[in-house]
Design a protein around this motif. Sequence first.
Motif, short mmCIF file in Angstrom:
data_model
loop_
_atom_site.label_atom_id
_atom_site.label_comp_id
_atom_site.label_asym_id
_atom_site.label_seq_id
_atom_site.Cartn_x
_atom_site.Cartn_y
_atom_site.Cartn_z
N GLY A 108 21.37 68.44 63.28
CA GLY A 108 22.71 69.02 63.15
C GLY A 108 23.29 68.95 61.75
N CYS A 109 22.43 68.81 60.77
CA CYS A 109 22.88 68.74 59.37
C CYS A 109 23.53 70.06 58.94
CB CYS A 109 21.65 68.47 58.51
SG CYS A 109 21.99 68.30 56.75
N THR A 110 24.55 69.96 58.09
CA THR A 110 25.17 71.16 57.52
C THR A 110 24.84 71.31 56.04
OG1 THR A 110 27.02 71.01 59.08
CG2 THR A 110 27.37 72.35 57.12
N TYR A 111 25.06 70.23 55.27
CA TYR A 111 24.92 70.30 53.82
C TYR A 111 23.76 69.41 53.34
CZ TYR A 111 29.85 71.84 53.98
OH TYR A 111 31.04 72.49 54.24
N VAL A 112 23.17 69.78 52.22
CA VAL A 112 22.22 68.87 51.56
C VAL A 112 22.50 68.92 50.05
CG1 VAL A 112 19.82 68.23 51.17
CG2 VAL A 112 20.46 69.33 53.32
N CYS B 20 14.87 71.97 41.69
CA CYS B 20 16.14 72.05 42.44
C CYS B 20 16.28 73.44 43.07
CB CYS B 20 17.33 71.78 41.52
SG CYS B 20 17.41 70.07 40.98
N ALA B 21 15.91 74.46 42.32
CA ALA B 21 16.02 75.82 42.84
C ALA B 21 15.07 76.01 44.03
CB ALA B 21 15.72 76.83 41.75
N HIS B 22 13.92 75.38 43.94
CA HIS B 22 12.95 75.45 45.04
C HIS B 22 13.56 74.83 46.31
CE1 HIS B 22 8.50 74.57 46.35
NE2 HIS B 22 9.17 75.27 47.23
N LYS B 23 14.14 73.65 46.16
CA LYS B 23 14.77 72.98 47.32
C LYS B 23 15.93 73.81 47.86
CE LYS B 23 13.64 68.21 46.27
NZ LYS B 23 14.10 66.84 46.11
N TYR B 24 16.71 74.33 46.96
CA TYR B 24 17.88 75.15 47.31
C TYR B 24 17.44 76.33 48.18
CZ TYR B 24 21.71 78.43 45.85
OH TYR B 24 22.73 79.34 45.78
N ALA B 25 16.39 77.01 47.75
CA ALA B 25 15.92 78.19 48.49
C ALA B 25 15.39 77.79 49.86
CB ALA B 25 14.83 78.90 47.69
N LEU B 26 14.66 76.69 49.90
CA LEU B 26 14.09 76.25 51.18
C LEU B 26 15.20 75.86 52.17
CD1 LEU B 26 11.17 75.71 52.30
CD2 LEU B 26 11.63 73.30 51.85
N LEU B 27 16.23 75.21 51.67
CA LEU B 27 17.34 74.82 52.54
C LEU B 27 18.00 76.06 53.15
CD1 LEU B 27 18.88 72.00 50.33
CD2 LEU B 27 17.82 71.71 52.59
N GLN B 28 18.22 77.05 52.33
CA GLN B 28 18.86 78.27 52.84
C GLN B 28 17.97 78.97 53.86
OE1 GLN B 28 20.16 80.55 49.39
NE2 GLN B 28 22.15 79.54 49.52
N GLU B 29 16.68 78.93 53.60
CA GLU B 29 15.72 79.52 54.54
C GLU B 29 15.85 78.89 55.92
OE1 GLU B 29 11.09 79.34 54.24
OE2 GLU B 29 11.94 79.95 52.32
N HIS B 30 16.24 77.61 55.95
CA HIS B 30 16.33 76.90 57.22
C HIS B 30 17.77 76.73 57.70
CE1 HIS B 30 12.08 76.13 57.58
NE2 HIS B 30 12.08 75.95 56.27
N GLY B 31 18.66 77.54 57.15
CA GLY B 31 20.04 77.56 57.65
C GLY B 31 20.89 76.39 57.23
#
Length: 250
Positions: free
Chosen positions: A87-91, A109-120
Amino acid sequence: MRRKIVMGNWKLNGTKESVEALLTGILPAAQATTTADVAVCAPDIFIDQVSRKLADTPIAWGAENNDVHTSGAYTGETSPTMLKEFGCTYVLVGHSERRQYHGESDASCAHKYALLQEHGLIPVLCIGETLEERESDRTNDVIRKQLAPVLNDLGVETLKNAVIAYEPVWAIGTGKAATKEMAQEVHAFIRQLIAEKSAEVAQGVQVLYGGSVKGANAVELFAQEDIDGALVGGAALIVEEFDAIIKAAG
Ligand SMILES: O=C[C@H](O)COP(=O)(O)O
């Protein structure tokens, strides 16, 4: 009108008992505010406890880091899919302590950022200059460089589902917050850089200030046109302080 966000970053702090007391203590202020979203970013070990405690409350929670893989032989890591399941919202992405102690780069950081958005999940991209960079008048260059992979490679539209945290490194944990004028100047510059790509995205993106925010300076920081809340470290561990910061946000 952008909503404010008051977000705690607990870093490497807490016990089961202190987490329980802290979340209980800040809940009334989080329930009372109508103009701010409240969130806490916790060490992974407390995520189960935090997610249970905050279920059916208006307080969102986040993680302090994530791996760039979703599963596999990566000992010690936590994936975006695991965070999402709980149930995480932010990272937080690219906090200066991750950049300093774990060698994180603008590209990783951009790689992580993109992956997070990919997973909502919503990345909170942390940027900011060191004292040396500020004193040699390189603050804007540093900000431009740190934002470049997101703005130029991933695309400005990705900022519709992200938060930016401006955290001057020299203000983190030092008790010396940026003045409201200094912070506003950089926040306006960040918005200007984004506006060069999209005025609409620039107007909508929430840019938080971080670095020695306390109850005593939150009101004047939050009154600045381009400051949309705070990413709070030390004061997020003290109920009275975090409570005051939430109240300062409205
Ligand atoms: O993520 C939070 C920041 O590093 C600010 O920490 P601080 O409020 O203890 O200065």
